[in-house]
Design a protein around this motif. Structure first.
Motif, PDB file in Angstrom:
ATOM      1  N   ALA A 106       0.841  -1.194   0.000  1.00 25.74           N
ATOM      2  CA  ALA A 106       0.000   0.000   0.000  1.00 25.74           C
ATOM      3  C   ALA A 106       0.874   1.240   0.000  1.00 25.74           C
ATOM      4  O   ALA A 106       1.979   1.245   0.546  1.00 25.74           O
ATOM      5  N   LEU A 107       0.349   2.282  -0.627  1.00 23.46           N
ATOM      6  CA  LEU A 107       0.954   3.603  -0.608  1.00 23.46           C
ATOM      7  C   LEU A 107      -0.046   4.515   0.088  1.00 23.46           C
ATOM      8  O   LEU A 107      -1.201   4.626  -0.348  1.00 23.46           O
TER       9      LEU A 107
ATOM     10  N   ILE B  99       9.484  11.949 -17.054  1.00 22.51           N
ATOM     11  CA  ILE B  99       9.984  11.718 -15.694  1.00 22.51           C
ATOM     12  C   ILE B  99      10.899  12.887 -15.356  1.00 22.51           C
ATOM     13  O   ILE B  99      12.015  12.972 -15.853  1.00 22.51           O
ATOM     14  N   SER B 100      10.397  13.787 -14.517  1.00 26.19           N
ATOM     15  CA  SER B 100      11.190  14.951 -14.123  1.00 26.19           C
ATOM     16  C   SER B 100      12.323  14.505 -13.202  1.00 26.19           C
ATOM     17  O   SER B 100      12.305  13.401 -12.655  1.00 26.19           O
ATOM     18  N   GLU B 101      13.293  15.402 -13.011  1.00 29.52           N
ATOM     19  CA  GLU B 101      14.389  15.100 -12.075  1.00 29.52           C
ATOM     20  C   GLU B 101      13.846  14.840 -10.673  1.00 29.52           C
ATOM     21  O   GLU B 101      14.293  13.953  -9.973  1.00 29.52           O
ATOM     22  N   GLY B 102      12.863  15.641 -10.254  1.00 30.28           N
ATOM     23  CA  GLY B 102      12.272  15.465  -8.930  1.00 30.28           C
ATOM     24  C   GLY B 102      11.564  14.129  -8.786  1.00 30.28           C
ATOM     25  O   GLY B 102      11.700  13.449  -7.765  1.00 30.28           O
ATOM     26  N   TYR B 103      10.813  13.745  -9.811  1.00 30.40           N
ATOM     27  CA  TYR B 103      10.105  12.458  -9.750  1.00 30.40           C
ATOM     28  C   TYR B 103      11.091  11.297  -9.804  1.00 30.40           C
ATOM     29  O   TYR B 103      10.930  10.312  -9.087  1.00 30.40           O
TER      30      TYR B 103
ATOM     31  N   ASP C 194      -0.423  12.741 -10.192  1.00 34.75           N
ATOM     32  CA  ASP C 194      -0.906  11.501 -10.799  1.00 34.75           C
ATOM     33  C   ASP C 194      -0.513  10.352  -9.861  1.00 34.75           C
ATOM     34  O   ASP C 194       0.515   9.704 -10.050  1.00 34.75           O
ATOM     35  N   LEU C 195      -1.313  10.130  -8.835  1.00 30.27           N
ATOM     36  CA  LEU C 195      -0.987   9.107  -7.839  1.00 30.27           C
ATOM     37  C   LEU C 195      -1.098   7.697  -8.416  1.00 30.27           C
ATOM     38  O   LEU C 195      -0.368   6.795  -7.999  1.00 30.27           O
ATOM     39  N   ALA C 196      -1.967   7.503  -9.381  1.00 30.41           N
ATOM     40  CA  ALA C 196      -2.059   6.183 -10.015  1.00 30.41           C
ATOM     41  C   ALA C 196      -0.736   5.836 -10.693  1.00 30.41           C
ATOM     42  O   ALA C 196      -0.303   4.681 -10.683  1.00 30.41           O
ATOM     43  N   ARG C 197      -0.066   6.832 -11.265  1.00 31.39           N
ATOM     44  CA  ARG C 197       1.236   6.597 -11.898  1.00 31.39           C
ATOM     45  C   ARG C 197       2.289   6.220 -10.857  1.00 31.39           C
ATOM     46  O   ARG C 197       3.105   5.323 -11.076  1.00 31.39           O
ATOM     47  N   ILE C 198       2.270   6.906  -9.716  1.00 29.89           N
ATOM     48  CA  ILE C 198       3.226   6.561  -8.655  1.00 29.89           C
ATOM     49  C   ILE C 198       3.020   5.119  -8.222  1.00 29.89           C
ATOM     50  O   ILE C 198       3.986   4.371  -8.044  1.00 29.89           O
TER      51      ILE C 198
END
Length: 193
Positions: free
Chosen positions: A53-54, A130-134, A63-67
């Motif tokens: 679980a997250l 995909i950003s540097e932060g992500y 976009d939490l589904a992507r995470i």
């Protein structure tokens, strides 16, 4: 208040929001199971037959589904590397993610991790980049998940048993964090991220 409880402590008697009684085998088990009591979003997913679980708290648009999808891929790569039979050493795993205006870090636990990230590090819905932060957040997720094995289960002899009454000095941090840093990014690559 709308708050819920998130933890991997074994429940004894809890209500539908997670409030109630839990059991820890001993003090070491108690301090190795963080507890989140907040208004949060919970996303459940399965990796090789094990529930994960997250739980996300804070102010964010993302976009939490992507995470969740990306985390699931990362977890599958870790399990494949450590276990030929595909079965991880825990019955469940929990990612506790606190989203803040600024911040970054994590702390591994036996079957969970506490993570902090900046809201700007989260992926934006509809943007496949995909950003540097992500990428940094995915690396942190990978790093802390790796340490469920290396550090929590594969422990240095000098730390067994742990003595929480004094500082534990070591010159071996390079092997714990260095190997972990190598593998957290390698496993992101293997996951296609």
């Amino acid at each position: 208040t709308g708050a819920n409880v998130a933890t991997t402590l074994p429940p004894l008697m809890i209500d539908e929001r997670g409030f109630g009684r839990y059991r820890a085998a001993d003090y070491d088990a108690l301090i190795d199971h963080p507890v989140e009591i907040s208004k949060h979003e919970r996303f459940e997913f399965d990796v090789r037959g094990v529930p994960h679980a997250l739980v996300v708290t804070g102010a964010y648009k993302a976009d939490l589904a992507r995470i969740v999808r990306d985390t699931q891929k990362v977890c599958a790569e870790h399990i494949a590397m450590f276990h030929r039979d595909g079965t991880p050493p825990f019955a469940q795993y929990l990612f506790l993610l606190s989203v803040l205006p600024e911040g970054y870090g994590g702390l591994e636990h036996r079957d969970s991790t506490s993570l902090v990230c900046a809201a700007a590090d989260l992926p934006v819905a509809g943007d496949p980049a995909i950003s540097e932060g992500y990428l940094g957040l995915l690396s942190l997720i990978s790093n802390e998940y790796f340490q469920a094995w290396k550090v929590k289960r594969i422990r240095p002899k000098s730390f067994v048993p742990y003595d929480l009454t004094r500082e534990a000095f070591t010159t071996q941090l390079w092997i714990y964090e260095g190997f972990t840093s190598y593998y957290d990014d390698l496993l992101l690559r293997r996951a296609g991220l």
